[in-house]
Enzyme design. Structure first.
Site, PDB file in Angstrom:
ATOM      1  N   CYS A   1      57.676  72.181  -4.010  1.00 52.62           N
ATOM      2  CA  CYS A   1      57.843  72.704  -2.675  1.00 52.62           C
ATOM      3  C   CYS A   1      56.967  71.820  -1.805  1.00 52.62           C
ATOM      4  CB  CYS A   1      57.357  74.137  -2.605  1.00 52.62           C
ATOM      5  SG  CYS A   1      58.167  75.196  -3.826  1.00 52.62           S
TER       6      CYS A   1
ATOM      7  N   ARG B   1      61.361  67.841  -0.680  1.00 54.58           N
ATOM      8  CA  ARG B   1      60.775  68.518  -1.839  1.00 54.58           C
ATOM      9  C   ARG B   1      61.489  69.821  -2.182  1.00 54.58           C
ATOM     10  NH1 ARG B   1      55.380  67.979  -3.309  1.00 54.58           N
ATOM     11  NH2 ARG B   1      54.719  65.868  -2.885  1.00 54.58           N
TER      12      ARG B   1
ATOM     13  N   TRP C   1      61.531  75.101  -3.165  1.00 52.42           N
ATOM     14  CA  TRP C   1      62.511  74.898  -4.221  1.00 52.42           C
ATOM     15  C   TRP C   1      62.220  76.014  -5.225  1.00 52.42           C
ATOM     16  CZ3 TRP C   1      62.484  73.888  -9.525  1.00 52.42           C
ATOM     17  CH2 TRP C   1      63.720  73.516 -10.064  1.00 52.42           C
TER      18      TRP C   1
ATOM     19  N   ASN D   1      52.696  75.337  -3.893  1.00 55.51           N
ATOM     20  CA  ASN D   1      53.587  74.427  -4.605  1.00 55.51           C
ATOM     21  C   ASN D   1      53.113  74.387  -6.052  1.00 55.51           C
ATOM     22  OD1 ASN D   1      55.188  72.305  -5.529  1.00 55.51           O
ATOM     23  ND2 ASN D   1      53.755  70.760  -4.783  1.00 55.51           N
ATOM     24  N   GLY D   2      53.987  74.725  -6.993  1.00 57.77           N
ATOM     25  CA  GLY D   2      53.603  74.717  -8.403  1.00 57.77           C
ATOM     26  C   GLY D   2      54.117  75.966  -9.097  1.00 57.77           C
TER      27      GLY D   2
ATOM     28  N   GLU E   1      74.240  56.822 -15.859  1.00 60.18           N
ATOM     29  CA  GLU E   1      73.864  56.882 -14.439  1.00 60.18           C
ATOM     30  C   GLU E   1      75.082  57.251 -13.573  1.00 60.18           C
ATOM     31  OE1 GLU E   1      71.490  57.134 -12.621  1.00 60.18           O
ATOM     32  OE2 GLU E   1      71.741  56.086 -10.729  1.00 60.18           O
TER      33      GLU E   1
ATOM     34  N   LYS F   1      75.284  60.507 -11.165  1.00 59.08           N
ATOM     35  CA  LYS F   1      75.571  60.418  -9.724  1.00 59.08           C
ATOM     36  C   LYS F   1      76.701  61.376  -9.356  1.00 59.08           C
ATOM     37  CE  LYS F   1      72.741  58.804  -9.089  1.00 59.08           C
ATOM     38  NZ  LYS F   1      71.396  58.312  -9.041  1.00 59.08           N
TER      39      LYS F   1
ATOM     40  N   GLU G   1      75.833  65.149  -9.752  1.00 57.93           N
ATOM     41  CA  GLU G   1      74.752  65.553  -8.856  1.00 57.93           C
ATOM     42  C   GLU G   1      75.244  65.859  -7.448  1.00 57.93           C
ATOM     43  OE1 GLU G   1      71.897  62.408  -8.608  1.00 57.93           O
ATOM     44  OE2 GLU G   1      70.320  63.714  -7.866  1.00 57.93           O
TER      45      GLU G   1
ATOM     46  N   HIS H   1      82.974  59.927 -32.467  1.00 61.10           N
ATOM     47  CA  HIS H   1      82.174  60.874 -33.259  1.00 61.10           C
ATOM     48  C   HIS H   1      82.145  62.258 -32.602  1.00 61.10           C
ATOM     49  CE1 HIS H   1      81.014  57.652 -35.894  1.00 61.10           C
ATOM     50  NE2 HIS H   1      80.718  56.927 -34.830  1.00 61.10           N
TER      51      HIS H   1
ATOM     52  N   LYS I   1      64.339  66.221  -3.959  1.00 65.11           N
ATOM     53  CA  LYS I   1      64.108  64.792  -4.151  1.00 65.11           C
ATOM     54  C   LYS I   1      62.952  64.551  -5.119  1.00 65.11           C
ATOM     55  CE  LYS I   1      64.704  60.427  -3.208  1.00 65.11           C
ATOM     56  NZ  LYS I   1      65.832  59.846  -3.974  1.00 65.11           N
TER      57      LYS I   1
HETATM   58  O1  M6R Z   1      60.863  60.317  -8.250  1.00 64.47           O
HETATM   59  P1  M6R Z   1      61.373  60.026  -9.640  1.00 64.47           P
HETATM   60  O2  M6R Z   1      61.989  58.684  -9.747  1.00 64.47           O
HETATM   61  O3  M6R Z   1      60.322  60.259 -10.689  1.00 64.47           O
HETATM   62  O4  M6R Z   1      62.516  61.084  -9.879  1.00 64.47           O
HETATM   63  C1  M6R Z   1      63.142  61.164 -11.142  1.00 64.47           C
HETATM   64  C2  M6R Z   1      64.422  61.975 -11.080  1.00 64.47           C
HETATM   65  O5  M6R Z   1      64.150  63.277 -10.626  1.00 64.47           O
HETATM   66  C3  M6R Z   1      65.464  61.339 -10.149  1.00 64.47           C
HETATM   67  O6  M6R Z   1      65.747  60.022 -10.519  1.00 64.47           O
HETATM   68  C4  M6R Z   1      66.772  62.156 -10.172  1.00 64.47           C
HETATM   69  O7  M6R Z   1      67.356  62.097 -11.429  1.00 64.47           O
HETATM   70  C5  M6R Z   1      67.709  61.635  -9.083  1.00 64.47           C
HETATM   71  N1  M6R Z   1      67.960  62.680  -8.132  1.00 64.47           N
HETATM   72  C6  M6R Z   1      69.014  61.153  -9.596  1.00 64.47           C
HETATM   73  O8  M6R Z   1      69.819  60.675  -8.562  1.00 64.47           O
END
Ligand code: M6R
Length: 607
Positions: A2, A27, A74, A98-99, A479, A483, A486, A502, A602
């Site tokens: 947060c 956050r 969050w 936050n935590g 990846e 993407k 997400e 498999h 983020k």
């Molecule tokens: O800030 P960071 O690179 O440590 O974050 C790691 C992941 O949370 C981040 O890459 C997440 O998977 C992305 N939202 C993917 O697009």
């Protein structure tokens, strides 16, 4: 994960708090709220949803007061409702957190038995009640807070207001980051320097276990042992200017398009301008004698690490262990003396990665981090920091952070290879030349945007999308799937192409899209066979390859995207871009919230 902010000033606090929250929205954006002290009393405004909704509430019911705290959430404990939105309050305190308080249920049961009434489902509310009880027992605010914190297990950064105290905010941190900002007759508290940058450039970071009392005159910090402590004031590099989207509809698209430039910037920062050799920060260890490199990271950053493993093992001949940060430390893997632990993170704040870093520190490893945010907790706790120069990445979906991580890791690989005598001069020259052409080739890849936009119309109708690849292409498959799921919320999976038979190939049915990552490298023929296997089962194949690959197999695929021909070493950097664009356009068609997708944040600062 947060964001928290606090202001003790001389003008209205509410507008500053809301502005700070907007800068912390990366956050979390489930709910938001602020509290101020007006006429000695705590007043709060809260709202579920994004900060824009809190602003609407404040327009109808403004908040007075020159001292206040704010929070963007969050959700961890309790649904993202207005009732569960911070600040949480009793008649004596208001608190933002936050935590995660891990022992909150035990404390809640104890406090309930003692007559406290809880209004929310959050873990945070127990802290408000613990402090309140200490105040009722006659303790002053600082002591009441310190005594309450002794009862807590877990991680926290806290900001606390006290009824009747319009010149005091108490902050505390354990596990979660917290910074204090020094103004002129005013003081600030924030989760990071970004939130505080428009208010002041003079920032001090609290250390583990610190408790700070902020007044208009300054800050008094007590360390974990209760001693008065000094924390160095830095001039933050963060700009106070808000980052804009320019002419782009979303930050994500703008960030995808920035890649040729920021890849070039990152690349140049690792090159000696005269000798053309890779230039790393001064190292407190010998790259040539490392017994092993251990990599830990999360999400997209982890996939960058997967690619680095292929490079480091194959080109630099160094043994590499890599794991998802949230799993790594629980394996209790044996680590060789003098080994290097490398952490990859855009934010430098990801709690799981930070916990892995601290674990490796205890195992006596050298600690290196590859980070985009220079003023971050991981930067402060690392022996060396490698920087990506991606600039602020605002979209939750990581794009330019990923490709710049790859560029930095490619440079690091070449430095390791040379230090270990694992590479000939000719080979090094060839790979350096391949690396140097990445920015211009990345710009060429962007020319496929329109084609990918058309393809997105079909993919947007799919229920499941499969991505396959081999070698570094496997990491790009993972990846690409991340993407897509997400931001479009379509179920997507990435598989090692050879693993399909498999089990996963059972998912393939008539018309299921399968995105095949297939640069013409030494594994091309094998990937081609796997592509035939899915075609035989009716898959709609999207074939990402280069001129030679398209000449060989283009007529077998339903859709072909021909990417520039490059050395296989740098291919994953380029192949990342079409999978980003495809996910983006699918999400546009599906009308999702692309820069702030549901349930995500983020920066993930809880484990
Ligand atoms: O800030 P960071 O690179 O440590 O974050 C790691 C992941 O949370 C981040 O890459 C997440 O998977 C992305 N939202 C993917 O697009």
């Amino acid at each position: 994960m947060c964001g928290i902010i606090g202001v003790i000033g001389n003008g209205p606090a509410a507008p500053l708090l809301v502005d700070g929250l907007k800068r912390l929205e990366y956050r979390g954006y489930d709910s938001a709220g602020i509290a101020t002290i007006a006429n000695g009393k705590i007043a709060r405004r809260r709202s579920e949803g994004k900060i824009a909704r809190l602003e609407a509430v404040l327009e109808n019911e403004p908040l007075e007061g020159n001292v206040g705290i704010g929070h963007t959430r969050w959700a961890t404990h309790g649904a993202p409702t207005t009732v569960n939105a911070h600040p949480h309050a009793t008649d004596r305190v208001a608190i933002v957190h936050n935590g995660i308080i891990e022992n909150f249920q035990r404390l809640r049961d104890e406090l309930t038995a003692a007559g406290c009434r809880f209004e929310t489902d959050t873990d945070t509310e127990v802290v408000a009640h613990l402090i309140t009880r200490n105040l009722e027992d006659g303790m002053p605010p600082r002591e009441a807070t310190a005594a309450a914190l002794e009862r807590l297990e877990g991680a926290f950064a806290l900001g606390i207001l006290f009824t009747g105290e319009d010149g005091l905010i108490i902050g505390a941190r354990r596990g979660s980051p917290l910074a204090i900002g020094y103004g002129d007759g005013e003081m600030f508290l924030g989760s990071d320097a970004l939130a505080l940058a428009p208010l002041t450039r003079r920032i001090a970071y609290l250390e583990e276990g610190d408790l700070v009392a902020l007044t208009r005159d300054g800050a008094v910090v007590h360390d974990a042992a209760g001693r008065v402590a000094m924390r160095e004031i830095h001039l933050t590099e963060q700009s106070g200017a808000a980052v804009g989207k320019g002419n782009y509809g979303h930050f994500m698209l703008k960030e995808i398009y920035e890649q040729p430039t920021v890849i070039g910037d990152t690349l140049s920062s690792f090159y000696h301008p005269v000798s053309g050799d890779v230039r790393l920060p001064e190292l407190p260890f010998d790259l040539g004698r490392l017994p092993k490199i251990t990599i830990a990271a999360c999400g997209t950053a982890y996939y960058a690490g997967l690619i680095a493993r292929y490079w480091l093992e194959k080109i630099a001949r160094v043994p590499v262990d890599i794991d998802i940060a949230s799993e790594f430390r629980y394996r209790d893997a044996p680590m060789p003396e003098g080994g290097l632990a490398l952490f990859i993170s855009q934010s430098g704040e990801t709690a799981d990665t930070l916990a892995a870093l601290r674990f490796c520190r205890k195992q006596g490893q050298h600690i290196a981090s590859l980070l985009n945010v220079a003023e971050s907790t991981m930067a402060r706790e690392s022996d060396i920091v490698l920087r990506t120069l991606a600039g602020p990445e605002i979209g939750v979906c990581s794009t330019k952070a990923f490709t710049t991580q790859l560029v930095a890791l490619a440079c690091f690989t070449l430095a390791c290879a040379r230090a270990r005598d694992a590479i000939s001069h000719d080979e090094e020259a060839r790979l350096s030349a391949a690396r140097a052409e990445v920015p211009s080739r990345a710009a060429e890849v962007l020319n496929h945007d329109e084609r990918l936009q058309e393809l997105a119309r079909e993919i947007a109708r799919a229920e499941t999308v499969i991505y396959i690849g081999r070698g570094t292409g496997f990491a790009i498959a993972l990846e690409g799937a991340l993407k897509l799921k997400e931001i479009s919320y379509i179920h997507a999976e990435g598989f090692a192409a050879g693993e399909l038979k498999h089990g996963p190939i059972a998912l393939v049915d008539e018309g299921v899209p399968v995105v095949v990552i297939a640069p013409s490298d030494s594994l091309f023929e094998k990937t081609a066979s796997n592509m035939e296997e899915v075609i035989a089962r009716g898959a709609h194949v999207v074939f990402l390859s280069d001129a030679a690959g398209v000449a060989a197999l283009g007529d077998r695929a339903a859709t072909v995207i021909e990417l520039p021909t490059v050395d296989p070493f740098v291919a994953p950097i380029l192949y990342a871009i079409p999978v980003q664009l495809l996910a983006y356009h699918v999400a546009v068609i599906r009308g999702t919230d692309i820069d702030q997708p549901r349930n995500l944040a983020k920066s993930v600062t809880v484990e």
